[in-house]
Design a protein around this motif. Structure first.
Motif, PDB file in Angstrom:
ATOM      1  N   MET A  94       1.756   8.813  -5.268  1.00 36.34           N
ATOM      2  CA  MET A  94       0.469   8.542  -4.616  1.00 36.34           C
ATOM      3  C   MET A  94       0.753   7.718  -3.348  1.00 36.34           C
ATOM      4  N   VAL A  95       0.597   8.336  -2.187  1.00 34.49           N
ATOM      5  CA  VAL A  95       0.858   7.627  -0.935  1.00 34.49           C
ATOM      6  C   VAL A  95      -0.350   6.762  -0.590  1.00 34.49           C
ATOM      7  N   VAL A  96      -0.057   5.496  -0.278  1.00 37.70           N
ATOM      8  CA  VAL A  96      -1.074   4.583   0.253  1.00 37.70           C
ATOM      9  C   VAL A  96      -0.658   4.328   1.698  1.00 37.70           C
ATOM     10  N   PRO A  97      -1.532   4.599   2.661  1.00 41.75           N
ATOM     11  CA  PRO A  97      -1.083   4.529   4.051  1.00 41.75           C
ATOM     12  C   PRO A  97      -1.105   3.116   4.645  1.00 41.75           C
ATOM     13  N   PHE A  98      -0.968   2.117   3.807  1.00 40.36           N
ATOM     14  CA  PHE A  98      -0.915   0.710   4.236  1.00 40.36           C
ATOM     15  C   PHE A  98       0.090  -0.034   3.358  1.00 40.36           C
ATOM     16  N   SER A  99       0.371  -1.278   3.746  1.00 37.51           N
ATOM     17  CA  SER A  99       1.391  -2.066   3.056  1.00 37.51           C
ATOM     18  C   SER A  99       1.033  -2.365   1.593  1.00 37.51           C
ATOM     19  N   ALA A 100       2.074  -2.664   0.828  1.00 31.29           N
ATOM     20  CA  ALA A 100       1.894  -3.122  -0.550  1.00 31.29           C
ATOM     21  C   ALA A 100       1.182  -4.474  -0.538  1.00 31.29           C
ATOM     22  N   GLY A 101       0.412  -4.721  -1.569  1.00 33.48           N
ATOM     23  CA  GLY A 101      -0.233  -6.029  -1.711  1.00 33.48           C
ATOM     24  C   GLY A 101      -1.556  -6.137  -0.978  1.00 33.48           C
ATOM     25  N   GLY A 102      -1.948  -5.098  -0.236  1.00 32.52           N
ATOM     26  CA  GLY A 102      -3.228  -5.134   0.487  1.00 32.52           C
ATOM     27  C   GLY A 102      -4.345  -4.514  -0.333  1.00 32.52           C
ATOM     28  N   PRO A 103      -5.535  -4.407   0.243  1.00 32.71           N
ATOM     29  CA  PRO A 103      -6.705  -3.949  -0.514  1.00 32.71           C
ATOM     30  C   PRO A 103      -6.673  -2.488  -0.937  1.00 32.71           C
ATOM     31  N   THR A 104      -6.160  -1.610  -0.080  1.00 33.13           N
ATOM     32  CA  THR A 104      -6.107  -0.192  -0.442  1.00 33.13           C
ATOM     33  C   THR A 104      -5.060  -0.013  -1.538  1.00 33.13           C
ATOM     34  N   ASP A 105      -3.971  -0.736  -1.381  1.00 32.21           N
ATOM     35  CA  ASP A 105      -2.901  -0.724  -2.376  1.00 32.21           C
ATOM     36  C   ASP A 105      -3.420  -1.214  -3.735  1.00 32.21           C
ATOM     37  N   THR A 106      -4.232  -2.258  -3.721  1.00 32.21           N
ATOM     38  CA  THR A 106      -4.769  -2.803  -4.978  1.00 32.21           C
ATOM     39  C   THR A 106      -5.617  -1.757  -5.694  1.00 32.21           C
ATOM     40  N   VAL A 107      -6.483  -1.091  -4.944  1.00 29.78           N
ATOM     41  CA  VAL A 107      -7.326  -0.039  -5.534  1.00 29.78           C
ATOM     42  C   VAL A 107      -6.428   1.073  -6.086  1.00 29.78           C
ATOM     43  N   ALA A 108      -5.455   1.490  -5.276  1.00 27.44           N
ATOM     44  CA  ALA A 108      -4.586   2.606  -5.672  1.00 27.44           C
ATOM     45  C   ALA A 108      -3.803   2.272  -6.941  1.00 27.44           C
ATOM     46  N   ARG A 109      -3.287   1.063  -7.026  1.00 21.16           N
ATOM     47  CA  ARG A 109      -2.457   0.718  -8.193  1.00 21.16           C
ATOM     48  C   ARG A 109      -3.294   0.680  -9.477  1.00 21.16           C
TER      49      ARG A 109
END
Ligand code: ASP
Length: 324
Positions: free
Chosen positions: A32-47
């Motif tokens: 699942m590609v998240v187009p922003f850094s780890a630890g950010g808001p999009t990453d949090t939702v994705a994880r």
């Protein structure tokens, strides 16, 4: 001899094809590609979503962060991936704004993907480093107007939600400010916490913990109503910023041409993840909620993307500021 080995090769190829046709998707891990850094808001939702989908699919959904250029690098990576259901994208409103902001994208946001479904709609918060002088939104507006040559605004690159929200803020107060781009607002938050950058507009999925812990200052939330988790934090409109309302909707995409069987499985799994009580509870703690079930469909995400491209196009064109 030649006949024998040709026969054996053909038999092998037939078995391989039959094997693929009969095999149940997914047979291996999904990226699942998240187009922003780890630890950010999009990453949090994705994880959160990926963890729940992994349990349901019986294969790991592994988050890969491909940050940069406001989310277009990660989206581009998925656009050019094999359409086999093993590379998927979790992206937000930036998919819509990038369609106009970037005139030379290697992929066409409206054509390069098939759709799985909407995920969540997250409010933004206007925040600042802890020791930033202004104490409320009025004070913030006055202060940044008077210090426009000094105040720095962090964002995750042109087309990111933080960029969009920052532009809305500058346009509302009619004052351009110095922007500092990052590959995601995870690292941007580190610099707000460290005092290297002054203000930021970011999703509650990144700012909630810091606001509650008092490690950053919060001035407003961009939702229509105040949030349960911050009853004392005014909306931007209440604070005097007319029409300043924005929600950061997120969706899951796959490369165009992905088999329907895979899309259906991913969709069913996404639906399950969004009704997973753990996911719903974590979302609530972070100021958001899962998208309603009727929106967790390919059709709803497609319609949302199309309407949002149409909505933002004239606004971006009127501003005349492009990423290229
Ligand atoms: N909040 C970021 C944005 O501005 C993205 C991120 O780091 O998740 O779009």
């Amino acid at each position: 001899m030649l006949f024998k080995s040709l026969f054996a090769a053909t038999a092998l190829a037939v078995t391989a094809i039959a094997g693929t046709a009969n095999a149940e998707y997914p047979e291996r891990n999904i990226t699942m590609v998240v187009p922003f850094s780890a630890g950010g808001p999009t990453d949090t939702v994705a994880r959160l979503v990926a963890e729940s989908m992994s349990k349901d699919l019986g294969q790991q959904v592994i988050v890969e962060n491909v940050g940069g250029a406001g989310g277009t690098l990660g989206a581009g990576r998925v656009a050019s991936a094999d359409p086999d259901g093993y590379t998927i994208l979790l992206h937000h409103i930036g998919m819509a704004t990038s369609a106009t902001l970037y005139r030379n994208l290697a992929y066409k946001p409206l054509e390069a993907f098939d759709y799985v479904g909407l995920v969540t709609d997250v409010p933004m918060t206007i925040v600042a480093r802890k020791d930033f002088e202004p104490t409320d939104l009025n004070g913030l507006v006055e202060y940044v107007k008077a210090n426009a040559d000094k105040v720095t605004v962090a964002n995750a690159g042109i087309g990111a939600a933080s960029h969009l929200c920052g532009m809305m803020f500058m346009s509302a107060i009619q004052t351009p400010l110095i922007t500092v781009p990052y590959k995601g607002t995870g690292p941007a938050m580190t610099d707000v916490l460290g005092g290297q950058v002054d203000i930021m507009c970011d999703q509650t999925t990144n700012t909630t913990k810091q606001i509650q812990g008092g490690t950053i200052k919060a001035y407003a939330v961009t939702s229509a109503k105040r949030l349960d988790i911050f009853p004392d934090l005014p909306t931007a409109v209440e604070g005097g910023l007319k029409d300043f309302q924005v929600g950061i909707w997120h969706g899951v995409y796959v490369p165009k041409g992905t088999p329907k069987e895979a899309i259906d499985k991913l969709n069913a799994s996404l639906k399950k993840a969004l009704t997973d009580p753990n996911v719903a509870a974590r979302f609530a703690e972070l100021g958001t909620a899962p998208s309603p079930d009727a929106d967790v469909t390919p059709e709803a995400l497609k319609a949302k993307l199309e309407s949002e491209v149409t909505r933002w196009k004239p606004i971006i064109e009127a501003a005349g500021q492009y990423a290229d």
